[in-house]
Write an enzyme that holds these catalytic residues in place. Structure first.
Site, mmCIF file in Angstrom:
data_model
loop_
_atom_site.group_PDB
_atom_site.id
_atom_site.type_symbol
_atom_site.label_atom_id
_atom_site.label_comp_id
_atom_site.label_asym_id
_atom_site.label_seq_id
_atom_site.Cartn_x
_atom_site.Cartn_y
_atom_site.Cartn_z
ATOM 1 N N CYS A 50 0.815 -1.203 0.000
ATOM 2 C CA CYS A 50 0.000 0.000 0.000
ATOM 3 C C CYS A 50 0.855 1.263 0.000
ATOM 4 C CB CYS A 50 -0.923 0.026 1.217
ATOM 5 S SG CYS A 50 -2.004 1.480 1.237
ATOM 6 N N ARG A 53 -0.206 4.654 2.904
ATOM 7 C CA ARG A 53 -0.147 4.404 4.347
ATOM 8 C C ARG A 53 0.146 5.626 5.222
ATOM 9 N NH1 ARG A 53 3.934 -0.488 4.806
ATOM 10 N NH2 ARG A 53 4.487 -0.037 2.639
ATOM 11 N N TRP A 207 -9.275 5.847 -1.086
ATOM 12 C CA TRP A 207 -9.651 6.468 -2.366
ATOM 13 C C TRP A 207 -8.696 5.929 -3.426
ATOM 14 C CZ3 TRP A 207 -8.561 9.798 1.886
ATOM 15 C CH2 TRP A 207 -7.231 10.234 1.959
ATOM 16 N N GLU A 212 -4.631 3.399 -11.149
ATOM 17 C CA GLU A 212 -5.307 2.102 -10.973
ATOM 18 C C GLU A 212 -6.416 1.952 -12.011
ATOM 19 O OE1 GLU A 212 -6.104 0.833 -6.775
ATOM 20 O OE2 GLU A 212 -5.900 2.971 -6.435
#
Ligand code: HEM
Ligand SMILES: N=C(Nc1cccc(CNC[C@@H]2CCCN2)c1)c1cccs1
Length: 332
Positions: A50, A53, A207, A212
């Protein structure tokens, strides 16, 4: 009800003793809300793949471990979507349902994300499972869940699902593709593990990072595979690779997705800002005396990876707990 709690959490000898006696008596134990809240936040902080973070201690933790009735559990799923969407000002949120591994938890969601388009190639296997159970065909897959050992479907009310029409400010022809994407990515099939307890139903959202949607969901050949059509709306010369039409289309599509979300008032982050935020996360962790762990192959963005700092350094991919894990397929 959402309560802000101070971090860090310190366990007492009494608490350890009470856990020990609960395990002796029942074979398991139950977290206090404080332990659950802190555990979920640290699981995010430990998520090696991720990039988002930096905000780990701002996670909204909705504790729904007390729910038992099917309608209440489904209502809590709808509430998560509504609460997290927050009319576009997205709140990073996790809803924690009664604990248990997927095989024996009372309520388990099968969908990998709460919102998934029925025509998305990635939805294939789930779509087949759904079609065996229901005749309805909305453009968003229904929720497929296991309650009391029975596999069932539930149509998420359309009014809680926010979508964003994709436009490009400089190319009106782009809108003719009538592309939209859903506002909030909500992962619903990962196990949350805290202190030896598994929560196999703990949907969480953040979000999107624009790439992506733009670089992966719309362009992967095994997803919507739209590169040529999108290049044509930007009037790019596709006669030879070396006009760089693929690369130009990729950049303009990332730009379009980012600006479409911003215009619609929906939270989103660009890959450059996200990488800078991750750099700040690394600095914060160092200042707190914690080693950052990460999975370089997922932390670098799929657009212009070498332009961001984390491309040029390595990461220790050790998995510390609490953390999120893929559910083993057989269990569902
Ligand atoms: C707040 C904004 C957030 C952003 C922008 C963000 C961004 C991302 C991105 C881009 C990925 C890679 C996804 C992919 O390539 O498919 C990712 C992975 C991940 N994120 Fe975040 N994230 C955010 C919040 C969260 C939250 C709130 C949680 C959990 C509480 C979380 C947990 C994870 C996990 C577990 C993965 C790895 C998933 C896997 O292995 O398939 N993230 N994140
Ligand atoms: N922005 C997000 N993206 C995200 C995070 C975790 C997992 C995923 C989905 N990853 C699976 C896809 C499909 C194959 C490779 N990527 C997306 C978030 C989703 C939930 C919280 S943040």
């Amino acid at each position: 009800m959402h309560r802000e709690l101070n971090i860090p959490y310190t366990i007492t000898a009494e608490r350890l003793h009470s856990i020990e006696s609960e395990i002796k008596a029942t074979g398991t134990y139950h977290h206090t809300f404080e332990e659950l809240d802190y555990g979920a936040k640290v699981a995010w902080r430990n998520s090696n793949r991720c990039i988002g973070r930096l905000f780990w201690d701002k996670l909204h933790v909705l504790d729904k471990r007390h729910l038992t009735a099917e309608e209440e559990l489904l209502d809590a799923v709808v509430h998560h979507i509504d609460y997290a969407t927050n009319s576009g000002k997205i709140r990073p949120t996790i809803t924690i349902f009664p604990q248990g591994k997927a095989a024996d938890a009372p309520f388990v969601i099968v969908n990998d994300q709460l919102v998934r388009y029925a025509d998305d190639p990635i939805a294939g296997p789930l779509k087949q499972q759904v079609e065996r159970l229901t005749a309805d065909r909305s453009h968003i897959l229904p929720l497929l869940y296991r309650y009391d050992g029975e596999l069932k479907t539930f149509e998420i009310p359309a009014d809680v699902i926010m979508e964003v029409p994709l436009v490009h400010p400089a190319y009106p022809a782009f809108s003719k593709l009538n592309l939209t994407w859903y506002a909030v990515p909500m992962i619903s099939a990962m196990d949350l593990r805290i202190g030896g307890i598994t929560y196999s139903c703990a949907p969480f959202n953040g979000w999107y990072m624009e790439s992506e949607i733009a670089s992966r969901n719309l362009l992967d050949t095994y997803r919507y595979d739209l590169l040529e059509q999108i290049a044509d709306t930007f009037q790019l010369d596709r006669s030879t690779t070396v006009t760089y039409w693929r690369d130009k289309a990729l950049v303009e599509l990332n730009y379009a997705v980012y600006h479409s979300f911003k215009t619609a008032g929906v939270s989103i982050v660009d890959h450059y800002t996200a990488s800078r935020q991750f750099e700040k996360f690394e600095q914060n962790e160092l200042a707190e005396g914690r080693k950052v762990t990460g999975d370089w192959t997922w932390l670098i963005p799929p657009i212009s990876p070498s332009l961001v700092h984390n491309f040029h350094k390595g990461y220790d991919n050790t998995y510390n707990n609490p953390n999120f894990y893929y559910r083993s397929k057989k269990s569902c």
